[in-house]
Write a protein that holds these residues in place. Sequence first.
Motif, PDB file in Angstrom:
ATOM      1  N   SER A   1      45.485  40.249  47.665  1.00 56.85           N
ATOM      2  CA  SER A   1      43.909  40.444  47.474  1.00 56.85           C
ATOM      3  C   SER A   1      43.511  41.781  47.945  1.00 56.85           C
ATOM      4  CB  SER A   1      43.173  39.420  48.554  1.00 56.85           C
ATOM      5  OG  SER A   1      43.651  39.827  49.924  1.00 56.85           O
ATOM      6  N   LYS A   2      42.428  42.344  47.428  1.00 56.90           N
ATOM      7  CA  LYS A   2      41.988  43.625  47.943  1.00 56.90           C
ATOM      8  C   LYS A   2      41.821  43.662  49.299  1.00 56.90           C
ATOM      9  CE  LYS A   2      38.147  43.055  45.178  1.00 56.90           C
ATOM     10  NZ  LYS A   2      36.815  43.256  44.495  1.00 56.90           N
TER      11      LYS A   2
ATOM     12  N   GLY B   1      46.274  41.485  41.222  1.00 61.25           N
ATOM     13  CA  GLY B   1      45.529  40.471  41.494  1.00 61.25           C
ATOM     14  C   GLY B   1      45.904  39.146  40.740  1.00 61.25           C
TER      15      GLY B   1
END
Length: 205
Positions: free
Chosen positions: A95-96, A89
């Motif tokens: 990104s997730k 992150g």
Amino acid sequence: MPRTKKQFSFLNRALKVAGGTPTPGSTLDNYLKFKTGVNKRNAGKIPADARKLVTYSAVPFGGPDADKATSADKRYRISLSKFSNDWRGGAGAISKAEIGYDTIDPLNKTDSTYYPAQMKVFVPDGGAAAVATAKVSGITKRSYKSKAGKSYTLPFGAVVTKTTQNEYREQMSILGDKAKVAGATSVTFVPEEWTSPTREAVAGT
């Protein structure tokens, strides 16, 4: 984990061929000393965050259709170290959504036979200009060169908005490129794996 590659398999076989009594001072002799606790492996300081776990949910590859996989009961809980997640992150800039993570939900599945795909990343200290330095193996006492740096392991899942048949390969390409942009000089992947308990065979008739 069942998919972990057994370390030193070649040396173990060679030691067996040597009858357990290798030539004094040889690589096998030093390896035997390692096995008996005399030699110690080179071990750097493990960051405290590497021992802490962070949990997300992810969708396995080859699972339900994208529209169904968005529901919490179709996702599986996975864990990674806080150390690796902080890099993802932060400097990793992954990104997730890109790696297939979502926050956990009581309806998420937990399955001990599911091992998510993994991306293993090495980022050298000093970036691309880092120079390998000579070291001596604590196990075999042989010389080798390596770069100082940090290693991260990131499990990843399917991105449910994609519908291609080769989604795993597509994910590998995207995530690998992201890691290299973030300074990684080595990126390897371990495929997703499902295991199941050994079951007693039914007698034939």
